[in-house]
Design a protein around this motif. Structure first.
Motif, PDB file in Angstrom:
ATOM      1  N   ALA A  89       0.849  -1.189   0.000  1.00  0.00           N
ATOM      2  CA  ALA A  89       0.000   0.000   0.000  1.00  0.00           C
ATOM      3  C   ALA A  89       0.880   1.233   0.000  1.00  0.00           C
ATOM      4  O   ALA A  89       1.688   1.420   0.901  1.00  0.00           O
ATOM      5  CB  ALA A  89      -0.908   0.002   1.213  1.00  0.00           C
ATOM      6  N   VAL A  90       0.734   2.032  -1.028  1.00  0.00           N
ATOM      7  CA  VAL A  90       1.482   3.280  -1.101  1.00  0.00           C
ATOM      8  C   VAL A  90       0.508   4.416  -1.393  1.00  0.00           C
ATOM      9  O   VAL A  90      -0.598   4.198  -1.867  1.00  0.00           O
ATOM     10  CB  VAL A  90       2.578   3.236  -2.201  1.00  0.00           C
ATOM     11  CG1 VAL A  90       3.550   2.099  -1.946  1.00  0.00           C
ATOM     12  CG2 VAL A  90       1.975   3.135  -3.592  1.00  0.00           C
ATOM     13  N   SER A  91       0.938   5.628  -1.106  1.00  0.00           N
ATOM     14  CA  SER A  91       0.129   6.814  -1.390  1.00  0.00           C
ATOM     15  C   SER A  91       0.714   7.549  -2.579  1.00  0.00           C
ATOM     16  O   SER A  91       1.900   7.875  -2.584  1.00  0.00           O
ATOM     17  CB  SER A  91       0.100   7.750  -0.178  1.00  0.00           C
ATOM     18  OG  SER A  91      -0.562   7.142   0.907  1.00  0.00           O
ATOM     19  N   LEU A  92      -0.099   7.801  -3.578  1.00  0.00           N
ATOM     20  CA  LEU A  92       0.336   8.558  -4.737  1.00  0.00           C
ATOM     21  C   LEU A  92       0.183  10.050  -4.464  1.00  0.00           C
ATOM     22  O   LEU A  92      -0.691  10.457  -3.686  1.00  0.00           O
ATOM     23  CB  LEU A  92      -0.488   8.190  -5.961  1.00  0.00           C
ATOM     24  CG  LEU A  92      -0.429   6.729  -6.422  1.00  0.00           C
ATOM     25  CD1 LEU A  92      -1.263   6.548  -7.684  1.00  0.00           C
ATOM     26  CD2 LEU A  92       0.998   6.303  -6.667  1.00  0.00           C
ATOM     27  N   PRO A  93       0.991  10.881  -5.103  1.00  0.00           N
ATOM     28  CA  PRO A  93       0.782  12.323  -4.953  1.00  0.00           C
ATOM     29  C   PRO A  93      -0.571  12.705  -5.533  1.00  0.00           C
ATOM     30  O   PRO A  93      -1.003  12.131  -6.534  1.00  0.00           O
ATOM     31  CB  PRO A  93       1.934  12.937  -5.759  1.00  0.00           C
ATOM     32  CG  PRO A  93       2.394  11.858  -6.667  1.00  0.00           C
ATOM     33  CD  PRO A  93       2.127  10.562  -5.975  1.00  0.00           C
ATOM     34  N   PRO A  94      -1.280  13.635  -4.913  1.00  0.00           N
ATOM     35  CA  PRO A  94      -2.566  14.045  -5.466  1.00  0.00           C
ATOM     36  C   PRO A  94      -2.390  14.626  -6.862  1.00  0.00           C
ATOM     37  O   PRO A  94      -1.454  15.374  -7.126  1.00  0.00           O
ATOM     38  CB  PRO A  94      -3.059  15.106  -4.473  1.00  0.00           C
ATOM     39  CG  PRO A  94      -1.823  15.579  -3.776  1.00  0.00           C
ATOM     40  CD  PRO A  94      -0.900  14.412  -3.718  1.00  0.00           C
ATOM     41  N   ALA A  95      -3.270  14.244  -7.768  1.00  0.00           N
ATOM     42  CA  ALA A  95      -3.196  14.726  -9.144  1.00  0.00           C
ATOM     43  C   ALA A  95      -3.643  16.179  -9.245  1.00  0.00           C
ATOM     44  O   ALA A  95      -4.449  16.663  -8.439  1.00  0.00           O
ATOM     45  CB  ALA A  95      -4.074  13.858 -10.047  1.00  0.00           C
ATOM     46  N   LEU A 123       6.732   3.276   0.043  1.00  0.00           N
ATOM     47  CA  LEU A 123       6.961   4.486  -0.743  1.00  0.00           C
ATOM     48  C   LEU A 123       6.502   4.263  -2.172  1.00  0.00           C
ATOM     49  O   LEU A 123       6.753   3.206  -2.764  1.00  0.00           O
ATOM     50  CB  LEU A 123       8.450   4.841  -0.760  1.00  0.00           C
ATOM     51  CG  LEU A 123       9.118   5.186   0.569  1.00  0.00           C
ATOM     52  CD1 LEU A 123      10.605   5.422   0.358  1.00  0.00           C
ATOM     53  CD2 LEU A 123       8.465   6.419   1.197  1.00  0.00           C
ATOM     54  N   ALA A 124       5.840   5.256  -2.735  1.00  0.00           N
ATOM     55  CA  ALA A 124       5.564   5.239  -4.169  1.00  0.00           C
ATOM     56  C   ALA A 124       6.874   5.553  -4.899  1.00  0.00           C
ATOM     57  O   ALA A 124       7.795   6.121  -4.325  1.00  0.00           O
ATOM     58  CB  ALA A 124       4.504   6.269  -4.519  1.00  0.00           C
ATOM     59  N   ILE A 125       6.955   5.182  -6.164  1.00  0.00           N
ATOM     60  CA  ILE A 125       8.165   5.433  -6.940  1.00  0.00           C
ATOM     61  C   ILE A 125       7.795   5.979  -8.311  1.00  0.00           C
ATOM     62  O   ILE A 125       6.878   5.477  -8.965  1.00  0.00           O
ATOM     63  CB  ILE A 125       9.038   4.165  -7.046  1.00  0.00           C
ATOM     64  CG1 ILE A 125      10.329   4.455  -7.832  1.00  0.00           C
ATOM     65  CG2 ILE A 125       8.269   2.990  -7.613  1.00  0.00           C
ATOM     66  CD1 ILE A 125      11.358   3.330  -7.746  1.00  0.00           C
ATOM     67  N   ALA A 126       8.500   7.020  -8.716  1.00  0.00           N
ATOM     68  CA  ALA A 126       8.178   7.723  -9.956  1.00  0.00           C
ATOM     69  C   ALA A 126       8.994   7.207 -11.134  1.00  0.00           C
ATOM     70  O   ALA A 126      10.147   6.802 -10.977  1.00  0.00           O
ATOM     71  CB  ALA A 126       8.434   9.216  -9.786  1.00  0.00           C
TER      72      ALA A 126
END
Length: 279
Positions: free
Chosen positions: A44-50, A192-195
């Motif tokens: 479970a990761v959190s994405l940056p708000p669009a 962590l989400a990863i870009a």
């Protein structure tokens, strides 16, 4: 293939004290990739708000301007309290002058035994051509990811994914993707989400590579923003460096994506040359 513009990288600083932050995005389920196989579990990761206010602070941290809810900062800096924070790491090249921090056999060498460098930035290229090298390099870079997690960042931004594109005599797409999977698996294990940083041509492989959102420099200027949105929807952050590129970004994508114009060296506010504009 062309060489994307890339902003200046600051040398790594000493680790700062961990800081607590409040995530502003909803959690999503994403596949956790192992180093040598397909999806094994879900993290479970959190994405940056669009379509959020964004600031690119790689040249030095400063108080985020009003309206900003997402910030990208160098791993040597601390997160901005209360915002969604992305931790920048130079994952495919050394920092300028940091060759001695790496085992020599992990640096790419030419036929004459000379270290291959990105001359624009004075950075040695990491040799990700073998599985053994990739594992050893990832072990070091994953240590930086651990530091990002300990400080309270919610995502990581591994730069220079496109190194293979700029040094095709040595590196391949397969090398880059095999290596990025090691980083994405570790990032997800740390929640962590990863870009995906630039490298528009690999956007279609984002699920297999374990990448969650995109950070795209000058995608409007290069007419590539659509390549990222095809893969990531509105989870794309756009950084432009020219008025022309910014105008295109705002006209075509300003109602959907996080868009900011920064100066070439992304210097802190109050420094000569500082530029920050939004749509």
């Amino acid at each position: 293939m062309r060489n994307h513009h890339r902003v200046i990288n600051r040398r790594r600083g000493l680790a700062a004290l961990a800081a607590g932050v409040t995530a502003t995005a909803a959690a999503v389920a994403l596949p956790l990739l192992t180093s040598g196989s397909a999806s094994a579990a879900a993290a479970a990761v959190s994405l940056p708000p669009a379509h959020a206010g964004f600031d690119y602070q790689l040249g030095g941290a400063y108080t985020p301007p009003a309206g900003v809810s997402v910030v990208s900062r160098d791993q040597g800096d601390s997160p901005a309290a209360g915002l969604y924070n992305i931790c920048y790491i130079n994952a495919f090249q050394t920092q300028e002058g940091a060759e001695d921090e790496w085992d020599s056999d992990l640096l790419l060498h030419d036929s004459k035994g000379q270290v291959v460098e990105d001359e624009d930035w004075g950075e040695a290229i990491l040799d990700i051509r073998t599985a053994s090298n990739r594992e050893r390099i990832a072990a070091k870079v994953n240590g930086w990811i651990d530091q990002c997690a300990a400080k309270g960042f919610q995502a990581v931004e591994p730069d220079n994914f496109d190194t293979f594109d700029r040094f095709p005599s040595y590196l391949t797409k397969a090398n880059a993707e095999a290596y990025i999977k090691l980083l994405s698996a570790h990032a997800h294990a740390k929640n962590l989400a990863i870009a995906q940083k630039n490298t528009a041509e690999l956007s279609g492989d984002h699920a297999a590579n374990g990448l969650d959102f995109a950070v795209a420099e000058e995608c409007a200027d290069w007419d590539e923003c659509g390549d990222y949105t095809d893969a990531y929807g509105n989870n794309v952050i756009v950084i432009e460096y020219t008025d022309k590129g910014m105008k295109k970004a705002c006209t075509g994508w300003g109602s959907r994506l996080s868009v900011v114009q920064r100066d070439e060296y992304v210097v802190p506010k109050g420094t000569s040359g500082y530029v920050r504009k939004t749509c």
